[in-house]
Design a protein around this motif. Structure first.
Motif, PDB file in Angstrom:
ATOM      1  N   VAL A 184       0.649  -1.254  -0.077  1.00  0.00           N
ATOM      2  CA  VAL A 184       0.008  -0.045  -0.038  1.00  0.00           C
ATOM      3  C   VAL A 184       0.888   1.293  -0.009  1.00  0.00           C
ATOM      4  N   SER A 185       2.131   1.162   0.262  1.00  0.00           N
ATOM      5  CA  SER A 185       3.068   2.295   0.250  1.00  0.00           C
ATOM      6  C   SER A 185       3.188   3.041  -1.167  1.00  0.00           C
ATOM      7  N   ARG A 186       2.451   2.369  -2.153  1.00  0.00           N
ATOM      8  CA  ARG A 186       2.492   3.100  -3.592  1.00  0.00           C
ATOM      9  C   ARG A 186       1.220   2.930  -4.055  1.00  0.00           C
ATOM     10  N   ALA A 187       0.191   2.765  -3.211  1.00  0.00           N
ATOM     11  CA  ALA A 187      -1.127   2.375  -3.715  1.00  0.00           C
ATOM     12  C   ALA A 187      -1.953   3.624  -3.592  1.00  0.00           C
ATOM     13  N   TYR A 188      -2.942   4.137  -4.724  1.00  0.00           N
ATOM     14  CA  TYR A 188      -3.856   5.363  -4.462  1.00  0.00           C
ATOM     15  C   TYR A 188      -5.097   4.872  -4.837  1.00  0.00           C
ATOM     16  N   ASP A 189      -6.095   5.722  -4.544  1.00  0.00           N
ATOM     17  CA  ASP A 189      -7.413   5.507  -5.112  1.00  0.00           C
ATOM     18  C   ASP A 189      -7.412   6.552  -6.567  1.00  0.00           C
ATOM     19  N   LEU A 190      -7.778   5.686  -7.486  1.00  0.00           N
ATOM     20  CA  LEU A 190      -8.084   6.566  -8.744  1.00  0.00           C
ATOM     21  C   LEU A 190      -9.124   7.582  -8.949  1.00  0.00           C
ATOM     22  N   GLU A 191     -10.067   7.567  -7.843  1.00  0.00           N
ATOM     23  CA  GLU A 191     -11.142   8.474  -7.767  1.00  0.00           C
ATOM     24  C   GLU A 191     -10.453   9.978  -7.564  1.00  0.00           C
ATOM     25  N   GLY A 192     -11.008  11.004  -8.287  1.00  0.00           N
ATOM     26  CA  GLY A 192     -10.302  12.029  -7.944  1.00  0.00           C
ATOM     27  C   GLY A 192      -9.180  12.552  -8.828  1.00  0.00           C
ATOM     28  N   MET A 193      -8.696  11.609  -9.286  1.00  0.00           N
ATOM     29  CA  MET A 193      -7.403  12.012 -10.264  1.00  0.00           C
ATOM     30  C   MET A 193      -7.751  12.657 -11.580  1.00  0.00           C
ATOM     31  N   HIS A 194      -7.030  13.379 -12.326  1.00  0.00           N
ATOM     32  CA  HIS A 194      -7.133  13.883 -13.686  1.00  0.00           C
ATOM     33  C   HIS A 194      -6.531  12.809 -14.571  1.00  0.00           C
ATOM     34  N   VAL A 195      -7.536  12.422 -15.587  1.00  0.00           N
ATOM     35  CA  VAL A 195      -7.004  11.088 -16.468  1.00  0.00           C
ATOM     36  C   VAL A 195      -7.148  11.898 -18.000  1.00  0.00           C
ATOM     37  N   GLY A 196      -6.214  11.795 -18.748  1.00  0.00           N
ATOM     38  CA  GLY A 196      -6.186  12.366 -20.096  1.00  0.00           C
ATOM     39  C   GLY A 196      -5.857  11.309 -21.099  1.00  0.00           C
ATOM     40  N   THR A 197      -6.383  11.426 -22.179  1.00  0.00           N
ATOM     41  CA  THR A 197      -6.078  10.608 -23.544  1.00  0.00           C
ATOM     42  C   THR A 197      -5.587  11.514 -24.580  1.00  0.00           C
ATOM     43  N   LEU A 198      -4.311  11.090 -25.090  1.00  0.00           N
ATOM     44  CA  LEU A 198      -3.771  11.794 -26.448  1.00  0.00           C
ATOM     45  C   LEU A 198      -4.506  10.599 -27.428  1.00  0.00           C
ATOM     46  N   GLY A 199      -5.476  11.220 -28.326  1.00  0.00           N
ATOM     47  CA  GLY A 199      -6.376  10.580 -29.059  1.00  0.00           C
ATOM     48  C   GLY A 199      -7.548  10.089 -28.569  1.00  0.00           C
ATOM     49  N   ALA A 200      -8.805  10.488 -29.086  1.00  0.00           N
ATOM     50  CA  ALA A 200     -10.085  10.380 -28.750  1.00  0.00           C
ATOM     51  C   ALA A 200     -10.749   9.740 -29.910  1.00  0.00           C
ATOM     52  N   GLY A 201     -10.132   8.536 -30.778  1.00  0.00           N
ATOM     53  CA  GLY A 201     -10.918   7.973 -31.537  1.00  0.00           C
ATOM     54  C   GLY A 201     -11.709   6.911 -30.886  1.00  0.00           C
ATOM     55  N   ARG A 202     -11.903   5.546 -31.563  1.00  0.00           N
ATOM     56  CA  ARG A 202     -12.737   4.553 -31.039  1.00  0.00           C
ATOM     57  C   ARG A 202     -11.867   4.139 -29.772  1.00  0.00           C
ATOM     58  N   ILE A 203     -10.687   3.993 -29.525  1.00  0.00           N
ATOM     59  CA  ILE A 203     -10.003   3.204 -28.449  1.00  0.00           C
ATOM     60  C   ILE A 203     -10.002   4.548 -27.289  1.00  0.00           C
ATOM     61  N   GLY A 204      -9.427   5.787 -27.788  1.00  0.00           N
ATOM     62  CA  GLY A 204      -9.591   6.673 -26.637  1.00  0.00           C
ATOM     63  C   GLY A 204     -10.703   7.095 -26.124  1.00  0.00           C
ATOM     64  N   LEU A 205     -11.771   7.234 -26.909  1.00  0.00           N
ATOM     65  CA  LEU A 205     -13.274   7.527 -26.380  1.00  0.00           C
ATOM     66  C   LEU A 205     -13.684   6.303 -25.530  1.00  0.00           C
ATOM     67  N   GLY A 206     -13.560   5.113 -26.153  1.00  0.00           N
ATOM     68  CA  GLY A 206     -13.768   3.910 -25.197  1.00  0.00           C
ATOM     69  C   GLY A 206     -13.366   4.001 -23.814  1.00  0.00           C
ATOM     70  N   ILE A 207     -11.938   4.363 -23.940  1.00  0.00           N
ATOM     71  CA  ILE A 207     -11.435   4.366 -22.454  1.00  0.00           C
ATOM     72  C   ILE A 207     -12.179   5.532 -21.556  1.00  0.00           C
ATOM     73  N   LEU A 208     -12.454   6.708 -22.220  1.00  0.00           N
ATOM     74  CA  LEU A 208     -12.925   7.621 -21.383  1.00  0.00           C
ATOM     75  C   LEU A 208     -14.394   7.213 -20.842  1.00  0.00           C
ATOM     76  N   LYS A 209     -15.035   6.681 -21.864  1.00  0.00           N
ATOM     77  CA  LYS A 209     -16.407   6.274 -21.258  1.00  0.00           C
ATOM     78  C   LYS A 209     -16.289   5.165 -20.114  1.00  0.00           C
ATOM     79  N   ARG A 210     -15.311   4.199 -20.180  1.00  0.00           N
ATOM     80  CA  ARG A 210     -15.307   3.373 -19.214  1.00  0.00           C
ATOM     81  C   ARG A 210     -14.868   3.800 -17.770  1.00  0.00           C
ATOM     82  N   LEU A 211     -13.931   5.030 -17.921  1.00  0.00           N
ATOM     83  CA  LEU A 211     -13.561   5.516 -16.795  1.00  0.00           C
ATOM     84  C   LEU A 211     -14.528   6.373 -16.101  1.00  0.00           C
ATOM     85  N   ASN A 212     -15.409   7.092 -16.875  1.00  0.00           N
ATOM     86  CA  ASN A 212     -16.166   8.026 -16.295  1.00  0.00           C
ATOM     87  C   ASN A 212     -16.815   7.802 -15.083  1.00  0.00           C
TER      88      ASN A 212
END
Length: 386
Positions: A184-212
């Motif tokens: 746990v000394s290197r473990a964090y919650d993803l909640e609250g983080m800023h996540v970005g994608t370089l490229g928002a085509g089918r894959i990038g947009l698919g990631i954004l939808k799943r992370l929302n």
């Protein structure tokens, strides 16, 4: 009669599977966005079987040989004495996958005097010199969308693996430990983080939808801005350029094609502008990231972690520095090669071949190069050096 040369990855170490983990394969009716699935007139394979290895043959041998064509399948594609190199000169059609690509440089294309069609079984045709293909008027096609969500799911898995420090924690269990503090000394919650994608085509947009649903703040940059409705639905922040995006996020996921404008774009200069403790996940192409810069950023702990499913070259040599750098979560290029995806891209290859042999149009969304110019999905995704 046509000669078809197909390059696929090797069979499993213990031989081609006699059975599989599941009796049934999950099915979908269409792709996200509404594109229909591949629709060949028939298939000669069992969906859910290993089709992308040499013995799987993409399920094409029966179909091609009934038509009188010569079908050569090999994993041996490196060097001047490889089976691929020896058979290239008179091949009319070449098929390969991004995971075990048959690299078609300008020099190799110059040797392929009979070559008319190159097919990528999957998504991503940067292993082909597209400028040379344009010059020689070789048709290039890929099975667009066939494994896009497969890759998006893999990227989400990698993000969580890095942020939650999963891989070291799993290793402690395998080794018989119960090292809670170490885990746990290197473990964090993803909640609250800023996540970005370089490229928002089918894959990038698919990631954004799943992370929302994870309660993260989502960002993206792309040369094609998404619809306002999509930005509002996912509460997306759009950035005009990569530098702006890189400064704003805790997690950067890379989902753009490799072409002259993106080759090496993640370099030391850009990494220094990212927040200390950031993470990078790259399921696009290895050459988008400068190899040495990634290693240095991890060693100096400017990056908290790097996960990638893509390397350069592929397969990566045993001494590749990304195998041994700290705090990584690398996999061989498997994100788009699930058994589910293989069934779709094998069917898509057969659909393309059926159209080709019948002198019918190949689906526009499958086209990368046609009639001496970028076409279809290729015109949207790639640039060439002319």
């Amino acid at each position: 009669m046509a000669k078809i040369l197909c390059v696929l990855f090797d069979d499993p170490i213990d031989g081609y599977p006699k059975n599989y983990a599941r009796d049934e394969m999950p099915s979908i009716s269409h792709y996200e966005g509404g594109q229909s699935l591949p629709n060949p007139s028939s298939i000669d394979f069992q969906p859910g079987h290993l089709l992308g290895s040499v013995s799987g043959e993409l399920g094409l041998r029966s179909y091609l040989e009934k038509l009188g064509h010569k079908y050569i399948v090999t994993s041996d594609r490196e060097g001047s004495d490889s089976i691929f190199a020896r058979e290239l000169h008179d091949a009319e059609i070449i098929i390969s996958q991004p995971f075990w690509p048959a690299y078609l440089s300008q020099e190799r294309l110059a040797q392929a005097n009979n070559l008319k069609l190159v097919i990528t079984a999957g998504v991503g045709s940067d292993h082909i010199d597209l400028s040379a293909a344009v010059h020689k008027k070789i048709t290039v096609a890929e099975v667009t969308n066939s494994n896009s969500i497969s890759v998006a799911e893999h990227a989400v898995m990698m993000i969580l693996s890095l942020v939650r420090n999963y891989i070291p924690s799993y290793k402690y269990v395998v080794e018989g430990g119960w090292n809670i503090a170490d885990c746990v000394s290197r473990a964090y919650d993803l909640e609250g983080m800023h996540v970005g994608t370089l490229g928002a085509g089918r894959i990038g947009l698919g990631i954004l939808k799943r992370l929302n649903p994870f309660g993260v703040k989502l960002h993206y940059t792309d040369k094609y801005r998404l619809a306002k409705e999509t930005e509002k639905e996912l509460n997306l922040t759009y950035h005009e350029n990569l530098e702006s995006l890189a400064k704003a996020v805790d997690v950067l996921t890379i989902n753009c094609p490799l072409h002259p404008e993106t080759d090496g774009i993640i370099d030391e200069k850009l990494l220094k502008k990212m927040r200390r403790g950031s993470y990078i996940v790259n399921t696009a192409r290895g050459k988008i990231c400068n190899q040495e810069a990634i290693v240095n950023a991890l060693q100096t702990e400017h990056l908290a972690g790097y996960a990638g499913d893509v390397w350069y070259p592929q397969p990566a040599p045993k001494n590749h520095p990304w195998r041994h750098m700290p705090n990584h979560a690398m996999t061989p290029h498997i994100s788009g090669a699930t058994l589910s995806a293989q069934a779709r891209y094998a069917a898509g290859v057969k659909e393309i071949l059926e159209a080709w042999f019948a002198n019918k149009p190949i689906r526009n969304e499958y086209l990368i190069v046609q009639n001496g110019e970028l076409a279809g999905a290729g015109a949207h995704a790639y640039t060439t050096k002319m």
